[in-house]
Design an enzyme around this catalytic site. Structure first.
Site, PDB file in Angstrom:
ATOM      1  N   GLU A  29      21.647   4.486  -0.560  1.00 42.47           N
ATOM      2  CA  GLU A  29      20.732   3.377  -0.222  1.00 42.47           C
ATOM      3  C   GLU A  29      21.462   2.048  -0.422  1.00 42.47           C
ATOM      4  OE1 GLU A  29      16.965   3.725  -2.264  1.00 42.47           O
ATOM      5  OE2 GLU A  29      16.896   5.897  -1.993  1.00 42.47           O
ATOM      6  N   GLU A  64      14.566   9.698  -8.510  1.00 44.79           N
ATOM      7  CA  GLU A  64      14.301   8.769  -9.621  1.00 44.79           C
ATOM      8  C   GLU A  64      13.502   9.391 -10.768  1.00 44.79           C
ATOM      9  OE1 GLU A  64      12.590   5.286  -7.750  1.00 44.79           O
ATOM     10  OE2 GLU A  64      14.274   5.097  -6.370  1.00 44.79           O
TER      11      GLU A  64
HETATM   12  O1  G3I Z   1       2.545   0.599   5.435  1.00 46.80           O
HETATM   13  C1  G3I Z   1       1.926  -0.506   4.769  1.00 46.80           C
HETATM   14  C2  G3I Z   1       1.200  -1.363   5.750  1.00 46.80           C
HETATM   15  O2  G3I Z   1       0.166  -0.622   6.305  1.00 46.80           O
HETATM   16  C3  G3I Z   1       0.697  -2.605   5.047  1.00 46.80           C
HETATM   17  O3  G3I Z   1       0.126  -3.467   5.967  1.00 46.80           O
HETATM   18  C4  G3I Z   1       1.833  -3.345   4.334  1.00 46.80           C
HETATM   19  C5  G3I Z   1       1.353  -4.532   3.534  1.00 46.80           C
HETATM   20  O4  G3I Z   1       2.218  -4.808   2.459  1.00 46.80           O
HETATM   21  O5  G3I Z   1       2.429  -2.439   3.447  1.00 46.80           O
HETATM   22  C6  G3I Z   1       3.004  -1.328   4.099  1.00 46.80           C
HETATM   23  O6  G3I Z   1       3.604  -0.515   3.159  1.00 46.80           O
HETATM   24  C7  G3I Z   1       4.832  -0.975   2.630  1.00 46.80           C
HETATM   25  C8  G3I Z   1       5.899   0.053   2.930  1.00 46.80           C
HETATM   26  O7  G3I Z   1       7.090  -0.298   2.310  1.00 46.80           O
HETATM   27  C9  G3I Z   1       6.160   0.212   4.436  1.00 46.80           C
HETATM   28  O8  G3I Z   1       6.623  -0.985   4.975  1.00 46.80           O
HETATM   29  C10 G3I Z   1       4.669  -1.162   1.133  1.00 46.80           C
HETATM   30  O9  G3I Z   1       3.793  -2.223   0.864  1.00 46.80           O
HETATM   31  C11 G3I Z   1       6.007  -1.427   0.504  1.00 46.80           C
HETATM   32  O10 G3I Z   1       5.866  -1.390  -0.917  1.00 46.80           O
HETATM   33  C12 G3I Z   1       6.984  -0.341   0.908  1.00 46.80           C
HETATM   34  O11 G3I Z   1       8.213  -0.632   0.321  1.00 46.80           O
HETATM   35  C13 G3I Z   1       9.157   0.419   0.335  1.00 46.80           C
HETATM   36  C14 G3I Z   1       9.468   0.821  -1.091  1.00 46.80           C
HETATM   37  O12 G3I Z   1      10.477   1.824  -1.083  1.00 46.80           O
HETATM   38  C15 G3I Z   1       8.206   1.344  -1.753  1.00 46.80           C
HETATM   39  O13 G3I Z   1       8.363   2.311  -2.626  1.00 46.80           O
HETATM   40  C16 G3I Z   1      10.406  -0.103   1.013  1.00 46.80           C
HETATM   41  O14 G3I Z   1      10.130  -0.327   2.388  1.00 46.80           O
HETATM   42  C17 G3I Z   1      11.533   0.923   0.880  1.00 46.80           C
HETATM   43  O15 G3I Z   1      12.728   0.336   1.310  1.00 46.80           O
HETATM   44  C18 G3I Z   1      11.700   1.323  -0.576  1.00 46.80           C
HETATM   45  O16 G3I Z   1      12.682   2.340  -0.638  1.00 46.80           O
HETATM   46  C19 G3I Z   1      13.038   2.822  -1.940  1.00 46.80           C
HETATM   47  C20 G3I Z   1      13.487   4.232  -1.801  1.00 46.80           C
HETATM   48  O17 G3I Z   1      12.504   4.991  -1.153  1.00 46.80           O
HETATM   49  C21 G3I Z   1      13.811   4.838  -3.158  1.00 46.80           C
HETATM   50  N1  G3I Z   1      14.793   4.027  -3.876  1.00 46.80           N
HETATM   51  C22 G3I Z   1      14.461   2.613  -3.978  1.00 46.80           C
HETATM   52  C23 G3I Z   1      14.204   2.029  -2.586  1.00 46.80           C
HETATM   53  C24 G3I Z   1      14.015   0.588  -2.638  1.00 46.80           C
HETATM   54  O18 G3I Z   1      12.852   0.310  -3.363  1.00 46.80           O
END
Ligand code: G3I
Length: 378
Positions: free
Chosen positions: A266, A161
């Site tokens: 994805e 990205e």
């Molecule tokens: O690990 C913490 C946890 O400790 C905490 O309790 C919880 C509370 O919200 O958050 C957890 O982290 C989250 C993480 O996923 C793991 O579950 C984050 O808040 C959350 O923002 C994060 O979201 C991920 C997102 O990327 C963040 O950048 C999504 O799971 C994941 O599917 C998404 O993937 C991205 C690709 O990497 C790149 N392209 C876009 C795609 C979708 O956004």
């Protein structure tokens, strides 16, 4: 003389339905007859994103589904910088090592995700002002991780990205401190560190003409520098109201013409209303406040929407099959609907239905619409 046997229409329908259900079972028990990876084995690899619970095999139902349906996995979060490189001079490979072991055990390839991304950076990078330190981070982060997993993972999303919607370079910490060439630098470092690993550029909306042109410029620049890039990942976060089929097909052709692999990395199709007028499909920094009108299907998906989802997936895979000579992998961003990040983005706490398997991990009409494309070959 034998008596003729009469079967009522209702009974006949019941028998047919039972037979159909049996042949459509997700867990066949007799080999992966209706498994995506088996059905598309001569076309492209079929993948899913894996979260921590799945890597640790804590849920037998989802584990069985993943092993039955997919032959390649991408870590949804655990190889991102904030997890694997939490402090300047400390790496934590615990979960990544577990993923590699999981994939080996189940004969799956790993697409490692991702080395250089502006998001989910370790906290020490949030305040990084010093150009030399950013350069040192980029080099040592890539070198340390990519060399550790060389020969153990199949591929890396080296840069994720890096582009804006208009095809210009995103003003990330890397672009601001190192200039546009940070992408070439990243691939150069990865090439040295991981000579046995495929190296990819990955982004969303790069099927859109302006952003696609930016991605093509970027890829050509890497190639012109004599640096290896093996493929491009079109993420494929779309909405059933506007899947850009023609642009997707054009993109496959244009990217393949650069002499690299094309992948859908994805894939998921949201069925929910999008709050964005412009074409934002995966910018994780966008957050919108919840309201009930944005979450219309909490009690299940109406048949018409279910059918639309199935049609969209069918049309997409029709395009993928038409261009299978150019496409090496199609990865879904999750196994079942419960796992999808779309339940929490861009509005938290919604009920989306974006994948081929539902919340009980049963195959949805979209699954059958995809596999029916190959039915004559089953
Ligand atoms: O690990 C913490 C946890 O400790 C905490 O309790 C919880 C509370 O919200 O958050 C957890 O982290 C989250 C993480 O996923 C793991 O579950 C984050 O808040 C959350 O923002 C994060 O979201 C991920 C997102 O990327 C963040 O950048 C999504 O799971 C994941 O599917 C998404 O993937 C991205 C690709 O990497 C790149 N392209 C876009 C795609 C979708 O956004």
């Amino acid at each position: 003389m034998k008596k003729p046997v009469f079967i009522s229409l209702t009974a006949l329908f019941g028998i047919l339905l039972l037979a159909d259900c049996a042949s459509h079972r997700s867990f066949s028990g007799n080999g992966p007859v209706h498994s995506l990876k088996a059905i598309f084995k001569d076309d492209f690899r079929i993948g899913t994103a894996l979260n921590t619970t799945q890597i640790e095999e804590k849920d037998p139902a989802v584990d069985a589904l993943i092993q039955e349906q997919f032959n390649t996995v991408t870590p949804e979060n655990i190889m991102k910088a904030e997890i694997i490189h939490p402090e300047w001079s400390r790496y934590d490979f615990t979960q990544a090592d577990r993923l590699v072991a999981y994939a080996k055990k189940h004969h799956m390839t790993v697409n490692a995700h991702t080395l250089i991304w502006h998001s989910q950076l370790p906290s020490f990078m949030h305040t990084m002002q010093n150009t030399d330190s950013v350069r040192q981070y980029l080099t040592s982060h890539i070198h340390t991780i990519a060399s550790r997993y060389d020969g153990k993972v199949y591929s890396w999303d080296v840069v994720n990205e890096a582009l804006n919607e208009d095809g210009t370079m995103r003003r990330s910490v890397f672009q601001q401190k190192l200039g546009d060439d940070f992408v070439v630098e990243a691939f150069r470092t990865a090439e040295k560190a991981a000579p046995h690993t495929k190296l990819y550029y990955n982004d969303y909306n790069i099927e859109e003409p302006a952003k696609r042109a930016g991605a093509i410029r970027l890829i050509r620049k890497i190639q012109a520098a004599g640096v290896r890039i093996d493929g491009v990942g079109i993420q494929g976060h779309w909405n059933i109201s506007s899947v850009p089929f023609q642009k997707i097909e054009d993109s496959i052709e244009e990217f393949a013409a650069l002499g690299i692999e094309v992948m859908f990395t994805e894939l998921d199709l949201s069925v929910l209303p999008s709050p964005f007028k412009d074409n934002i499909t995966a910018d994780v920094n966008q957050k919108i406040e919840y309201n009930a009108a944005m979450n219309p299907y909490t009690n299940g998906l109406p048949d018409s929407v279910q059918q639309k989802l199935a049609d969209c997936y069918g049309n997409l895979f029709r395009i993928f099959l038409k261009h299978k000579d150019k496409i090496s992998r199609v990865t879904f961003w999750g196994a079942g609907d419960q796992q999808s990040w779309l339940n929490d983005w861009p509005v938290q706490g919604r009920t989306d239905y974006s994948l081929l398997f539902d919340r009980q991990l049963k195959p949805k009409p979209a699954f059958f619409s995809v596999i029916n494309l190959k039915k004559t070959n089953l």
